[in-house]
Scaffold this active site. Structure first.
Site, short mmCIF file in Angstrom:
data_model
loop_
_atom_site.label_atom_id
_atom_site.label_comp_id
_atom_site.label_asym_id
_atom_site.label_seq_id
_atom_site.Cartn_x
_atom_site.Cartn_y
_atom_site.Cartn_z
CG ASP A 98 7.66 -3.42 -0.84
OD1 ASP A 98 8.84 -3.06 -0.64
OD2 ASP A 98 6.74 -3.27 -0.02
NE ARG B 5 -2.62 -5.12 -1.14
CZ ARG B 5 -2.11 -3.96 -1.53
NH1 ARG B 5 -0.81 -3.80 -1.58
NH2 ARG B 5 -2.88 -2.95 -1.87
N GLY C 233 -1.71 -3.09 -5.16
CA GLY C 233 -2.93 -2.29 -5.29
C GLY C 233 -3.17 -1.82 -6.71
CE LYS D 33 1.02 -1.01 -8.39
NZ LYS D 33 0.53 -2.00 -7.43
CB THR D 34 2.41 2.95 -6.62
OG1 THR D 34 1.77 3.51 -5.47
CG2 THR D 34 3.68 3.75 -6.85
NE ARG E 176 2.49 0.48 1.33
CZ ARG E 176 3.79 0.28 1.58
NH1 ARG E 176 4.21 0.15 2.82
NH2 ARG E 176 4.65 0.22 0.60
CG ASP F 239 0.61 4.96 -2.43
OD1 ASP F 239 -0.60 5.15 -2.63
OD2 ASP F 239 1.05 4.13 -1.62
#
Lengths: 550, 550
Positions: free
Chosen positions: B173, B142, B78, B199-200, B249, B202
């Site tokens: 992941d 992805r 993402g 990176k994220t 998520r 979230d």
């Protein structure tokens, strides 16, 4: 009250005032005016506030003396960024004219006047809200001021507080009612002015005197920020079609402005759908054709802007909705359908709708038909905002594309995501434009009161120029009126400004949209900025720039 | 390419680099490391990349010579604001080390490596994307890099382009897979480094070495802008409860950070729900109690932040979802349930779910149960983002409040509106923090490559200090690994960082939320600013500040 770092930094921003409102102010009166339509009837309905001249404020040489006055202010209807600055401008000008003048805020909208709920707005209160979004200083509400009982009840508190004027900040309906109030108070020699201010993020309160309604600028910029972000996402992930519905009860100004700012693949304009007598099926086909074209280039993603009011502009729907509006406000409904819930109400409606409109109602997905039945806002309008047009359209598109796939007309993939932006922008922190514009409107309202005007709306023109060249003044509200059908009756209302299909903003869209549809021309405006270069921070909307380009 | 005024102005922003990365750079190596859990098994799985030391970059006195190298970069998963700046930092450092070095971008994520889709990133390309949001420079995807075939296919293009290193920008992941790739290439002496970047949006990729993942800052600030705007609206109109679901998520970091920034009436934290073994009914009751308390003060409005992953943290749901994840990836499902649509799939699931979890599945509104069945993302996770938790909760609250009304426990009104923010922030224009942080990460990655490291993630620490005091370096990816169950198998993964219930950010929420619930303490952060005072433009998240407060 804990405030954010930005709010702290913004509290010291001094809005820029037009030259004509800065020092000593002269009022220049123009020729008598006429209403835009139904002159005889509007004149008959507004004998005391019809035909008054346009006025403009200009720098004066001599210092004027102002007696202390008391003014009440009302926020009416949906929030729009900048409302607090109207109040701040009004307050500062009142205090400048005479430090003994007082400002009162009626609470939670027009009902505050009727129910005598108010608070005095002192410097301490005012200073907390400078350059902030929202209407939370005094709250807002949707009560319609239209009965003699309301006007008389209002007069009691006006007498009690010894008010010289009431300022009503609102959209077209609220300003129509401001004029009715002005007319009534004039007719009984109440000695109190009523002045309106043009507010609405929808952008549909504009005409040859009102260049734009406040809040439109900040709301569109906030939505455009989000649309831009979504377009970046679409262009990065390359797998979704984003159906983005944008607030705007009726006109498509917001969708059009956001399209000009962000260059999406598709922007639907309700007024065009209506003019071309399009059905919902036509709209769906139009979208699907772009989806197919892009898929042939390997582009399985895109963005579609959908104006909230779309469904009301599809002629077949418009007929249905007009009938539903009448039906649901009929005496029959008041007895038979009272208290009926979703399923039962829909069943009742299906039994009572005319043979002409029944097929249209039946063609709708059941969910949508139910939403139509769910009731109306206090102005009697079907609440189109409850209809999830964006989901309905994407479902219909998916179905159509499946059909085309079977026919071999479409070979790509189609996946959709949905967004609705409305509440996200109505109370945004106001842009510099709205901060300045609103402050000038409030200052102008104070000048109209000081000059004994009533039934006027405060206006500011030449707004595509730098703020010090803006021209402030007032326009008689009756000048903007005509007769329109509301809840089955002809009523005097301010003529709503729809998107003009021969106007420059729409022509710009038409000229560019074929390119935008197939090629990816996304623009990413980013968040509203306050401290940077002027071309980033102080630009007006593209709608305004195009409408007034020389 | 038409660009916005803000993008034009931002293109010349020069990200601030930590002192240690500015001039000549020395690498300082620490002691050998161990994985956070399952050391023996992780060491067995990663013999070539286990146990390496932490490294840190510091200013060097002597000028170093660097041979020209070629590097490939991949954006995985993402979008997160700042990704382009990682690439820009990497590019600038490579060119600074040796102008003959080249950078290639693999297109549309990890599949670009496998399928040999790439483009050279020249200065002309890079300059268009400085300080911009999104991953559109090279796209993202992805695809999971995890098979020998993929690794070998990647090696072909690595040989062809003569790459010395591949940089993978991704979440937990993707970085786990980066390490598998590093391990494999090391095991065959391929002579190519693999470096990861955290990176994220979230915020769940953090630990004692990684202070924050990039994008979290900008995304949370964008969501907080919108939540603040909605709170202004709620506080002005005073008639709606806004149920606001926020992307993320699994962990609730985004909801927690946004709560700290905006002070809503309620913020649900999934990790707390799980720790207290709460049912969905408990959550509903908790909300309804606040609704009742506020209604007793005449406050019929409020805001509720809901983390996207909530439903997975309700223990009974978690058991159900774990079973569904296994069931849907079972061989049985692959034969029997293949191609089944919504209704049929749900029927199939109802017939196959265990007696223990059946009641939970049946307790769900049918719509929600269907959404659960709709399939999983490429990582095998149930797509919680498809569940409209915000609507489900508000429906359940409305029902509960109706019951309480009948029992005389609630006398107020309750009307709800719903929002989901995710795509609106993933590609936001990056904040100054993310611009600086990402640029430093990219620069650091180039240094790791220049120093012959592989299986490392680029890191930057001391990020609550001004940027020039930040400390850049690298951490062996294996150090952050343990074994977790994925799709029914134990796999080595980077340990996901959930909200710690004894951590400072959550403790701050707990200390203040009772006050926020009943009293209205909304804070309105407004849009991200780039050009104003430092305290407005350059602040890190409150999560980061609280986690690292001295």
């Amino acid at each position: 009250m804990e405030i954010s770092a930005l709010q702290k930094a913004r509290s010291s921003y001094q809005p820029k005032l037009p030259k004509g409102l800065r020092g000593n102010v002269d009022i220049i009166e123009g020729a008598p005016t006429e209403s835009v339509g139904d002159q005889a009837e509007i004149k008959r309905l507004f004998p005391h506030t019809y035909g008054m001249p346009l006025v403009e404020f200009a720098p004066a040489k001599e210092v004027k003396e102002y007696a202390p006055i008391n003014v009440g202010i009302i926020l009416s209807g949906g929030q729009a960024p900048g409302g607090h600055n109207v109040i701040c401008g009004l307050f500062d000008e009142l205090k400048k004219q005479n430090p003994k003048s007082k400002l009162y805020g009626f609470l939670m909208g027009p009902s505050g006047l009727v129910d005598h709920k108010y608070k005095e707005l002192t410097a301490e209160v005012i200073d907390k809200y400078r350059n902030t979004g929202g209407f939370d200083m005094i709250g807002s509400g949707r009560t319609k001021l239209e009965t003699k009982e309301q006007f008389d009840s209002g007069l009691e508190i006006i007498r009690q507080l010894n008010l010289n004027a009431v300022i009503i900040i609102g959209g077209d309906d609220s300003n129509t009612n401001a004029c009715m109030l002005a007319e009534y108070y004039a007719s009984i020699n109440a000695g109190v002015s009523v002045i309106g201010c043009p507010k609405t993020i929808d952008g549909d309160l504009k005409n040859d005197q009102i260049e734009t309604s406040f809040g439109f600028d900040s709301a569109c910029k906030t939505y455009s920020e989000l649309i831009g972000n979504i377009q970046r996402d679409a262009n990065s992930a390359r797998k979704y079609w984003h159906f983005i519905k944008l607030m705007g009860r009726s006109a498509s100004h917001i969708a059009l402005e956001c399209a000009l700012q962000t260059q999406p693949n598709i922007c639907i304009i309700s007024e065009e759908v209506e003019a071309n007598n399009m059905t919902l099926d036509d709209v769906v086909n139009q979208i699907c054709e772009v989806v197919v074209k892009r898929s042939e280039e390997g582009l399985y993603y895109g963005t579609i802007l959908i104006p909230e009011g779309l469904i009301e502009f599809v002629p077949a729907f418009k007929r249905l909705i007009a009938e539903l509006s009448d039906l649901l406000s009929s005496d029959l409904a008041k007895t038979e359908a009272k208290g009926l819930k979703s399923d039962d109400l829909l069943a009742w409606i299906l039994n009572h709708v005319s043979a002409e409109n029944l097929p249209t109602l039946k063609s709708l997905p059941e969910e949508v038909a139910k939403q139509l039945a769910l009731g109306r806002d206090p102005h009697g309008n079907v609440q189109v905002s409850l209809i999830e047009t964006e989901k309905m359209l994407s479902e219909m598109c998916a179905k159509r594309l499946d059909e085309w796939k079977e026919q071999g007309k479409f070979k790509g993939k189609f996946a959709a995501l949905h967004h609705f932006f409305g509440y996200e922008g109505r109370c945004a922190t106001p842009s510099n434009f709205d901060c300045n514009y609103c402050y000038a409107l409030g200052t102008s309202a104070a000048q109209l009161v000081a000059n004994g005007k009533t039934g006027y709306m405060a206006i500011v023109k030449n707004t595509t120029a730098p703020a010090d060249e803006w021209v402030a003044g007032g326009v008689p509200i009756t000048k903007m009126m005509n007769l329109e059908r509301r809840n089955g009756q002809m009523k005097p209302v301010i003529k709503k400004a729809l998107v003009l299909l021969d106007g420059e903003p729409f022509k710009e869209l038409v000229e560019r949209r074929k390119d935008w549809a197939v090629n990816t021309r996304y623009v990413y405006p980013g968040p509203i900025q306050y401290f940077g270069p002027l071309e980033v921070c102080d630009q007006c909307t593209m709608t305004l720039a195009l409408e007034h380009k020389k």
